[in-house]
Design an enzyme around this catalytic site. Structure first.
Site, mmCIF file in Angstrom:
data_model
loop_
_atom_site.group_PDB
_atom_site.id
_atom_site.type_symbol
_atom_site.label_atom_id
_atom_site.label_comp_id
_atom_site.label_asym_id
_atom_site.label_seq_id
_atom_site.Cartn_x
_atom_site.Cartn_y
_atom_site.Cartn_z
ATOM 1 N N CYS A 3 0.857 -1.187 0.000
ATOM 2 C CA CYS A 3 0.000 0.000 0.000
ATOM 3 C C CYS A 3 0.893 1.237 0.000
ATOM 4 O O CYS A 3 2.065 1.151 -0.398
ATOM 5 C CB CYS A 3 -0.995 -0.028 1.158
ATOM 6 N N ASN A 6 2.313 1.398 4.318
ATOM 7 C CA ASN A 6 2.622 0.120 4.991
ATOM 8 C C ASN A 6 2.383 0.221 6.499
ATOM 9 O O ASN A 6 3.127 -0.370 7.294
ATOM 10 C CB ASN A 6 4.059 -0.342 4.687
ATOM 11 N N CYS A 8 -1.323 0.728 7.415
ATOM 12 C CA CYS A 8 -2.762 0.435 7.549
ATOM 13 C C CYS A 8 -3.162 -0.821 6.776
ATOM 14 O O CYS A 8 -3.331 -1.889 7.353
ATOM 15 C CB CYS A 8 -3.606 1.623 7.091
ATOM 16 N N ARG A 9 -3.314 -0.692 5.457
ATOM 17 C CA ARG A 9 -3.898 -1.791 4.680
ATOM 18 C C ARG A 9 -2.980 -2.990 4.510
ATOM 19 O O ARG A 9 -3.391 -4.135 4.762
ATOM 20 C CB ARG A 9 -4.351 -1.273 3.301
ATOM 21 N N SER A 10 -1.743 -2.750 4.051
ATOM 22 C CA SER A 10 -0.899 -3.913 3.718
ATOM 23 C C SER A 10 -0.434 -4.715 4.940
ATOM 24 O O SER A 10 -0.347 -5.945 4.835
ATOM 25 C CB SER A 10 0.275 -3.525 2.811
ATOM 26 N N ASP A 119 -8.148 3.733 1.287
ATOM 27 C CA ASP A 119 -7.210 4.138 2.325
ATOM 28 C C ASP A 119 -7.995 4.588 3.568
ATOM 29 O O ASP A 119 -8.737 5.564 3.505
ATOM 30 C CB ASP A 119 -6.382 5.291 1.768
#
Ligand code: 4NP
Length: 147
Positions: A3, A6, A8-10, A119
């Site tokens: 993301c 690195n 939050c999402r990934s 995001d």
């Protein structure tokens, strides 16, 4: 799993796939990173850690790092969360073989739809729950495909 930051999402994607693969007895070589490097060395966002903890997955040990060119050599597939990540990663690709490895993660669950994992950084906690649900579906489909 890639993301922007690195944090939050990934890292959530990494934690979900790692956990689900372990439960199913599937061996994977897995990591996550960000395209920006702005949070290098930092732990995941506290909201990511707490959202994952609700599902009994501990990602408190993960540390943010920036994508490296060698990631194209080390991994068969590079999963991005949104179209902006896709553009950033494709800009690093050295050749067509590298380009072919870059895929939107949600296409695992929704083939050809090119959906994005939004995001959640600037939103509230509910954004993280939605991200978890999306990533869970993609991870389930991904592991079904490779096992
Ligand atoms: P991520 O979220 O890409 O899912 O880790 C973000 C984290 C940090 C920022 C943006 C997005 N930031 O601008 O610092």
């Amino acid at each position: 799993m890639i993301c922007l930051g690195n944090i939050c999402r990934s890292p959530m994607a990494e934690g979900i796939v790692r956990h689900m693969a372990a439960v199913r007895g599937i061996e994977t070589t897995l990591d996550s990173c960000g395209t920006s490097g702005h949070h290098d060395g930092e732990s995941a966002d506290p909201r990511s850690i707490s959202t994952m903890a609700k599902h009994n997955i501990d990602i408190s040990d993960l540390k943010s790092r920036k994508i490296r060119i060698s990631d194209f050599d080390e991994f068969d597939e590079l999963f991005v969360m949104d179209h902006s990540n896709m553009t950033n990663v494709l800009n690093l690709a050295r050749n067509e073989e590298d380009e072919k490895k870059v895929k939107l993660f949600l296409n695992e669950a929704f083939p050809g739809e090119n959906r994005e994992v939004p995001d959640p950084y600037y939103g509230g906690d509910s954004g993280f729950d939605k991200v978890y649900d999306m990533l869970y579906r993609a991870a389930d489909s991904f592991l079904n495909r490779i096992s």
